[in-house]
Design a protein around this motif. Structure first.
Motif, PDB file in Angstrom:
ATOM      1  N   UNK A  35      12.322  19.090  41.695  1.00  0.00           N
ATOM      2  CA  UNK A  35      11.978  20.900  42.185  1.00  0.00           C
ATOM      3  C   UNK A  35      11.553  20.348  43.232  1.00  0.00           C
ATOM      4  N   UNK A  36      10.166  20.276  42.710  1.00  0.00           N
ATOM      5  CA  UNK A  36       9.005  19.824  43.960  1.00  0.00           C
ATOM      6  C   UNK A  36       9.484  19.392  44.962  1.00  0.00           C
ATOM      7  N   UNK A  37      10.086  18.442  44.551  1.00  0.00           N
ATOM      8  CA  UNK A  37      10.592  17.487  46.004  1.00  0.00           C
ATOM      9  C   UNK A  37      11.475  17.865  46.826  1.00  0.00           C
ATOM     10  N   UNK A  96      21.351  15.026  50.057  1.00  0.00           N
ATOM     11  CA  UNK A  96      21.489  14.468  49.067  1.00  0.00           C
ATOM     12  C   UNK A  96      21.278  14.170  47.839  1.00  0.00           C
ATOM     13  N   UNK A  97      21.992  15.048  46.425  1.00  0.00           N
ATOM     14  CA  UNK A  97      22.101  15.903  45.091  1.00  0.00           C
ATOM     15  C   UNK A  97      22.820  14.496  44.219  1.00  0.00           C
ATOM     16  N   UNK A 149      23.064  16.340  33.390  1.00  0.00           N
ATOM     17  CA  UNK A 149      24.074  17.800  34.581  1.00  0.00           C
ATOM     18  C   UNK A 149      23.657  18.554  34.903  1.00  0.00           C
ATOM     19  N   UNK A 150      22.553  19.776  33.620  1.00  0.00           N
ATOM     20  CA  UNK A 150      22.106  20.683  33.582  1.00  0.00           C
ATOM     21  C   UNK A 150      21.296  21.077  34.776  1.00  0.00           C
ATOM     22  N   UNK A 151      19.975  19.941  34.844  1.00  0.00           N
ATOM     23  CA  UNK A 151      19.124  19.523  36.102  1.00  0.00           C
ATOM     24  C   UNK A 151      20.165  19.594  37.571  1.00  0.00           C
ATOM     25  N   UNK A 152      21.030  18.903  37.597  1.00  0.00           N
ATOM     26  CA  UNK A 152      21.779  18.956  38.370  1.00  0.00           C
ATOM     27  C   UNK A 152      21.882  19.963  39.126  1.00  0.00           C
ATOM     28  N   UNK A 153      23.102  20.398  38.741  1.00  0.00           N
ATOM     29  CA  UNK A 153      23.776  22.431  39.593  1.00  0.00           C
ATOM     30  C   UNK A 153      22.506  23.062  39.267  1.00  0.00           C
ATOM     31  N   UNK A 154      21.272  23.281  38.660  1.00  0.00           N
ATOM     32  CA  UNK A 154      19.745  23.789  38.789  1.00  0.00           C
ATOM     33  C   UNK A 154      19.396  23.345  40.428  1.00  0.00           C
ATOM     34  N   UNK A 185      18.509  24.284  45.713  1.00  0.00           N
ATOM     35  CA  UNK A 185      19.562  24.194  47.587  1.00  0.00           C
ATOM     36  C   UNK A 185      20.108  25.049  48.282  1.00  0.00           C
ATOM     37  N   UNK A 186      21.057  25.454  47.562  1.00  0.00           N
ATOM     38  CA  UNK A 186      22.060  26.057  47.879  1.00  0.00           C
ATOM     39  C   UNK A 186      21.355  27.708  48.721  1.00  0.00           C
ATOM     40  N   UNK A 187      20.928  28.473  48.186  1.00  0.00           N
ATOM     41  CA  UNK A 187      19.708  29.367  47.886  1.00  0.00           C
ATOM     42  C   UNK A 187      18.768  29.667  49.437  1.00  0.00           C
TER      43      UNK A 187
END
Length: 292
Positions: free
Chosen positions: A173-175, A187-188, A208-213, A218-220
């Motif tokens: 998240x910080x990165x 690219x995630x 998977x949960x971390x990926x979705x969050x 990024x989109x927000x």
């Protein structure tokens, strides 16, 4: 548990110099292994790789072309790697289509020092075809701090880049915030390496949960994430929720999905690696099939 143990065992084989040497020392074994690996590999030579790139772009797919290798140990090896990447960049100028050049920082000297790697990457930026980008690979978490520093420094100098973030890493998240502040597209990926619990979420639900969050994060921020996943459920949910998001897939994996996404108007990029060092990459694909 069994799948996890199998994946760990296969990953250990994938990173074993002894196993690779043994297979390569027996021509029939090497031929058999390459026959199995070929679906994931763009070729062993640049000419073969370019033919694969042409096939993919003719099908409406974007491509990231990468020269196999990691962990360069000396300047002679680095010089050969830079020549190989420069030749690939020059070849891309004549291919047409949307083609990036993928780079692995440790393949370009990261383990020998930040400045060494940056110098070599800057040589590639100089010959990159107009409109192309350097897509920077993620590596093990021990290399992530320097990779993030390198990516931001290059972006601030005007290099056209795409960064890779592994969602399973707890630092990601910080990165993501740092890359977004520097204007770097992301690219995630869920995560490509076996990591300890103190630095990474568990493979599976945690990752998977971390990926979705992170995709939503990024989109927000006003950036369109590139979703590097073959998880169709997660992919479709995120494409519905995040207009403008793209997809990146591996050569040889769910190619029917890639064509169907393109037909729907979803931008799809295919990672297409080439070169003689294909064995470990293939073994990683086999390992991921046991737990990805």
């Amino acid at each position: 548990m069994i799948a996890s143990l199998t994946r760990r065992a296969l990953y250990a084989l994938a990173t074993s110099t002894e196993v690779e040497s043994l297979v390569r020392a027996i021509p029939p074994a090497q031929d058999l292994a390459y026959s199995a690996a070929r679906r994931y590999v763009a070729g062993t030579t640049l000419d073969e790789a370019i033919e694969t790139v042409r096939r993919l772009t003719a099908a409406g797919l974007a491509v990231s072309l990468d020269l196999f290798g990691e962990g360069a140990a000396d300047e002679d090896e680095l010089a050969a790697t830079v020549r190989g990447y420069r030749e690939a960049a020059a070849a891309l100028a004549d291919v047409g289509g949307d083609v990036y050049l993928e780079i692995v920082p440790s393949h370009l000297g990261l383990d020998l020092g930040f400045d060494v790697c940056r110098r070599h990457v800057e040589q590639l930026v100089e010959v990159l075809p107009a409109g192309a980008r350097l897509e920077i690979s993620a590596e093990e978490s021990r290399r992530t701090p320097q990779i993030m520093d390198l990516t931001v420094a290059l972006a601030e100098a005007g290099a056209p880049l795409v960064a890779t973030v592994q969602a399973n890493l707890r630092r990601s998240p910080d990165d993501v915030d740092r890359l977004l502040a520097a204007g770097v597209p992301i690219r995630l990926a869920k995560g490509a390496y076996l990591e300890s619990a103190d630095v990474a979420h568990a493979w599976g639900e945690g990752a998977t949960v971390a990926f979705i969050k992170l995709a939503h994060r990024v989109h927000a921020a006003g950036s369109a994430p590139v979703l590097a996943t073959h998880d169709a459920v997660v992919r479709e949910a995120l494409l519905e929720a995040l207009p403008g998001a793209g997809v990146e897939m591996l050569l040889g994996v769910r190619e029917d999905d890639a064509r169907e996404l393109v037909a729907r108007g979803v931008p799809v990029r295919v990672y297409a690696p080439y070169g003689d060092s294909w064995f470990r990459y293939w073994m990683r694909r086999v390992a991921e099939a046991q737990g990805a």
